[in-house]
Design an enzyme around this catalytic site. Sequence first.
Site, short mmCIF file in Angstrom:
data_model
loop_
_atom_site.label_atom_id
_atom_site.label_comp_id
_atom_site.label_asym_id
_atom_site.label_seq_id
_atom_site.Cartn_x
_atom_site.Cartn_y
_atom_site.Cartn_z
N SER A 130 1.71 -7.53 -0.97
CA SER A 130 2.44 -8.55 -0.21
C SER A 130 1.77 -9.93 -0.17
CB SER A 130 2.79 -8.04 1.18
OG SER A 130 1.68 -7.98 2.01
N THR A 158 0.82 -1.22 0.00
CA THR A 158 0.00 0.00 0.00
C THR A 158 0.85 1.27 0.00
OG1 THR A 158 -1.77 -1.18 1.10
CG2 THR A 158 -1.84 1.20 1.28
N THR A 217 1.73 -4.69 4.14
CA THR A 217 1.62 -5.05 5.56
C THR A 217 1.08 -6.47 5.79
OG1 THR A 217 -0.56 -4.04 5.68
CG2 THR A 217 1.31 -2.67 6.32
N ASP A 218 0.39 -7.03 4.78
CA ASP A 218 -0.26 -8.32 5.01
C ASP A 218 0.72 -9.43 5.39
OD1 ASP A 218 -2.68 -7.13 4.44
OD2 ASP A 218 -2.90 -7.99 2.45
#
Length: 324
Positions: free
Chosen positions: A55, A12, A88-89
Amino acid sequence: MKRIIIINTGGTIAMLEDQVTRSVRPVEQATFTSILPLLQQVAQVEFISFANMPSPHITLDHMFQLRQLVQEQLNRSDVDGVVVTHGTDTLEETAFFLHLTVASSKPVVVTGAMRSTNEIGADGPINLYRSVQVASAAASEGKGVLVVFNDEIHSAQYVTKTHTSNIATFQSPEFGPIGTVTKGGIHYLHAPLQRETYTIEQIHGDVPLIKAVAGMRWEWYQSLLTQPINGLVIEALGQGNLPPSILPLITQLVKKNIPIVMVSRCFNGHVEPVYDYIGGGRQLQNLGLIFSNGLNGPKARIKLLILLQQIQNFSQLQKLFSLE
Ligand code: ASP
């Protein structure tokens, strides 16, 4: 001034929001030009584009290639630290992979964003700025891979994504952040007592992760007995217990010498062989399960995959999973 390498992998932090549909998409070429003058006040920065992917698309091969690139940069005598920007995932998995495999005391920081750069309250620019601050600080040396997010510094060993959308998503459940970053500087509060690193030449193998639930049946996972797997991680119940109905799977995998690492689906605490009933921890220990030391499931999987590149011996694996 310190020289910091910023490696973009995507996520993101490198995406933009469509102002009409509000959907968020990767942009062709991620740039951080709007904050470049600010970053240059902190360090000499150099950008490298490793990838530009969300990710959930990151694989073990990507982690390995990224590890090679990070190590190569840290080996340069004119480089003082590396910042990796990442979705971030799966950020905690890549950060932990680097934590276990990068050999250097120079700071490595992983960061990202929950809001894309053109959204109100975008957190990417401040997270990147803070990360460069942290990577430039002498106090950050020798602390292993750090995750800097929302003004907090976390150890890659403990940090996990806890919220789907809040910018305070990264937390270290049992231990808290190891430090904070403010306008005034970097404040370390505590640090992990030891750091383990492993040399790897490659990463391959299949290690699935399954989560224990009440009433689960071993037949759901029958394919694990027919297709070759190299190991298994189970997020068990509480202190390390499983429903009896899953035990036929466990006993058959143990017979095939497949290492099984057990963590808890609770996000605080260790698993221990306490309960002596069918499926209880004491019996699972006797069966040959490896008890892990408070890592979460995805991180225990990363560690098992890394260890399996060199070690097959059960007691050695058990020893390495007991390290604090
Ligand atoms: N889905 C995004 C990703 O991991 C989320 C983010 O970057 O915050 O790529």
